[in-house]
Design an enzyme around this catalytic site. Sequence first.
Site, mmCIF file in Angstrom:
data_model
loop_
_atom_site.group_PDB
_atom_site.id
_atom_site.type_symbol
_atom_site.label_atom_id
_atom_site.label_comp_id
_atom_site.label_asym_id
_atom_site.label_seq_id
_atom_site.Cartn_x
_atom_site.Cartn_y
_atom_site.Cartn_z
ATOM 1 N N SER A 71 34.759 22.774 51.249
ATOM 2 C CA SER A 71 33.984 23.531 52.239
ATOM 3 C C SER A 71 34.443 23.247 53.651
ATOM 4 O O SER A 71 34.298 24.076 54.532
ATOM 5 C CB SER A 71 32.512 23.119 52.214
ATOM 6 O OG SER A 71 31.975 23.222 50.959
ATOM 7 N N HIS B 129 38.329 29.270 48.622
ATOM 8 C CA HIS B 129 36.950 28.873 48.939
ATOM 9 C C HIS B 129 35.957 29.950 48.496
ATOM 10 O O HIS B 129 35.948 31.064 49.033
ATOM 11 C CB HIS B 129 36.827 28.597 50.454
ATOM 12 C CG HIS B 129 35.489 28.062 50.831
ATOM 13 N ND1 HIS B 129 34.786 28.500 51.911
ATOM 14 C CD2 HIS B 129 34.704 27.125 50.232
ATOM 15 C CE1 HIS B 129 33.629 27.861 51.982
ATOM 16 N NE2 HIS B 129 33.557 27.017 50.977
ATOM 17 N N GLU C 131 37.665 33.208 50.284
ATOM 18 C CA GLU C 131 38.558 32.900 51.404
ATOM 19 C C GLU C 131 39.834 32.274 50.839
ATOM 20 O O GLU C 131 39.760 31.288 50.093
ATOM 21 C CB GLU C 131 37.881 31.912 52.368
ATOM 22 C CG GLU C 131 36.757 32.545 53.165
ATOM 23 C CD GLU C 131 36.019 31.556 54.065
ATOM 24 O OE1 GLU C 131 35.530 31.978 55.114
ATOM 25 O OE2 GLU C 131 35.902 30.363 53.702
ATOM 26 N N ASN D 259 32.011 29.178 56.874
ATOM 27 C CA ASN D 259 31.281 27.956 57.229
ATOM 28 C C ASN D 259 31.388 27.611 58.711
ATOM 29 O O ASN D 259 30.489 26.980 59.267
ATOM 30 C CB ASN D 259 31.760 26.778 56.369
ATOM 31 C CG ASN D 259 31.148 26.810 54.984
ATOM 32 O OD1 ASN D 259 30.181 27.518 54.750
ATOM 33 N ND2 ASN D 259 31.716 26.049 54.065
HETATM 34 N N1 3HC Z 1 24.138 33.842 38.348
HETATM 35 C C1 3HC Z 1 24.129 35.140 37.993
HETATM 36 N N2 3HC Z 1 23.389 36.068 38.633
HETATM 37 C C2 3HC Z 1 22.599 35.649 39.637
HETATM 38 C C3 3HC Z 1 22.563 34.298 40.065
HETATM 39 C C4 3HC Z 1 23.380 33.377 39.367
HETATM 40 N N3 3HC Z 1 23.422 32.077 39.675
HETATM 41 N N4 3HC Z 1 21.715 34.188 41.119
HETATM 42 C C5 3HC Z 1 21.240 35.426 41.361
HETATM 43 N N5 3HC Z 1 21.765 36.299 40.462
HETATM 44 C C6 3HC Z 1 21.534 37.745 40.366
HETATM 45 C C7 3HC Z 1 20.159 38.012 39.829
HETATM 46 O O1 3HC Z 1 20.143 38.049 38.420
HETATM 47 C C8 3HC Z 1 19.838 39.372 40.432
HETATM 48 O O2 3HC Z 1 20.418 40.401 39.654
HETATM 49 P P1 3HC Z 1 19.787 41.874 39.636
HETATM 50 O O3 3HC Z 1 20.233 42.513 40.902
HETATM 51 O O4 3HC Z 1 20.378 42.501 38.425
HETATM 52 O O5 3HC Z 1 18.301 41.696 39.517
HETATM 53 C C9 3HC Z 1 20.565 39.332 41.777
HETATM 54 O O6 3HC Z 1 21.560 38.290 41.693
HETATM 55 C C10 3HC Z 1 19.626 38.991 42.891
HETATM 56 O O7 3HC Z 1 18.974 37.768 42.594
HETATM 57 P P2 3HC Z 1 17.398 37.540 42.747
HETATM 58 O O8 3HC Z 1 16.677 38.834 42.500
HETATM 59 O O9 3HC Z 1 17.034 36.355 41.925
HETATM 60 O O10 3HC Z 1 17.171 37.047 44.237
HETATM 61 P P3 3HC Z 1 17.720 37.643 45.594
HETATM 62 O O11 3HC Z 1 17.717 39.117 45.632
HETATM 63 O O12 3HC Z 1 16.999 36.882 46.634
HETATM 64 O O13 3HC Z 1 19.251 37.171 45.651
HETATM 65 C C11 3HC Z 1 20.859 35.609 46.326
HETATM 66 C C12 3HC Z 1 19.610 35.848 45.496
HETATM 67 C C13 3HC Z 1 22.013 36.416 45.769
HETATM 68 C C14 3HC Z 1 21.175 34.119 46.223
HETATM 69 C C15 3HC Z 1 20.566 36.054 47.809
HETATM 70 O O14 3HC Z 1 19.378 35.454 48.250
HETATM 71 C C16 3HC Z 1 21.676 35.685 48.767
HETATM 72 O O15 3HC Z 1 22.676 36.371 48.856
HETATM 73 N N6 3HC Z 1 21.473 34.585 49.533
HETATM 74 C C17 3HC Z 1 22.473 34.094 50.463
HETATM 75 C C18 3HC Z 1 23.484 33.276 49.729
HETATM 76 C C19 3HC Z 1 24.569 32.766 50.625
HETATM 77 O O16 3HC Z 1 24.603 32.971 51.824
HETATM 78 N N7 3HC Z 1 25.519 32.045 50.017
HETATM 79 C C20 3HC Z 1 26.600 31.431 50.728
HETATM 80 C C21 3HC Z 1 26.248 30.022 51.036
HETATM 81 S S1 3HC Z 1 27.561 29.166 51.874
HETATM 82 C C22 3HC Z 1 28.564 28.609 50.665
HETATM 83 O O17 3HC Z 1 28.335 28.775 49.488
HETATM 84 C C23 3HC Z 1 29.788 27.899 51.124
HETATM 85 C C24 3HC Z 1 29.754 26.431 50.826
HETATM 86 O O18 3HC Z 1 31.023 25.913 51.152
HETATM 87 C C25 3HC Z 1 28.680 25.668 51.599
#
Ligand code: 3HC
Length: 300
Positions: A127, A148, A160, A198
Amino acid sequence: MSAAIKNVTVIGSGLMGAGIAQVAAQTGHIVTMVDIDEMAVNKAEKRIGDSIKRVAKKKFGDDGDGAAEFISGSISRLGTSTDAVAAVGSADLVVEAIVENLNVKKKLFAELDKAAPSHTIFASNTSSLSITAIADATTRKDRFGGLHFFNPVPVMKLLEVVRIPETSQETYESMCDWGKAMGKVTVECKDTPGFIVNRLLIPYTLEAIRLLERGDASARDIDTAMKLGAGYPMGPIELSDYVGLDTSKFIIDGWHKSFPDVELFKPSPMLEKLVVKIAETTEETLATMNDWGKAMGKKV
Ligand code: 3HC
């Protein structure tokens, strides 16, 4: 023309490693997911099992046979191992997603460098650490880069692709082609702290914590504001928790050490306290919290 990547070894089976292995298997690659012991591997297999069902549901809807075939096909392509050196023997690509510790990563890659075939591309999913510093441990800097991913890997569309000055054009193209074969949109970035996402996201979530720290707004209102006012799927406080407060602290501490004058990289006392508190949580408290969560009808 870049060589196609078919066999992939993912080292580390945490949230990111398991997600990368899952998506690689779903998209037709032969995958070996590696961790240090059976317990870690079993936990990851369980996580993958749950996640792949969600993916299949979305992809196949009412087509139960299609979903079942997709799940069994993916699982059949996903092997596991607790021996990293043996697991890279026929890899076209090795993606490392282990603990964010430069020395541990360097030690791992130095060992793998001796065991992997000469054509194997090495990549780190770090990260915030320098890809160049990690690649220094190997003799294949031309076949080294950063890949990434974002959490949750099966859902987030971005990859990335990070090149260091020595990364060859062929390696870069292979990594981009593989990213596309994984169903991701690739963006290119130099080996700069935090790459693109990030570098923007961590200072943003830290600024939200500082806002909370100053008492300018409540956590709930900060999250609501950014969801409804800026269209983010999660507010910054929830996102910090989702990324992991310890991860956020680790990243910011590392950058602060390297760039002490950058105001945005200054540590947050509130984040420090929260991470210490979490580390001090006893097993007993954790068990009580788990029981309470289950009693509330939640999946813990
Ligand atoms: N595996 C498979 N599918 C998943 C899942 C997983 N782990 N998590 C969520 N889903 C699917 C759900 O099944 C759902 O599918 P559907 O559209 O068919 O119903 C869909 O994704 C949406 O999930 P939810 O309805 O449970 O909840 P949300 O609509 O709130 O979405 C989220 C959840 C996709 C996590 C959304 O909140 C989101 O995009 N959040 C931001 C995440 C983000 O910014 N990530 C980047 C973080 S930084 C990083 O990772 C870098 C590192 O280096 C720190």
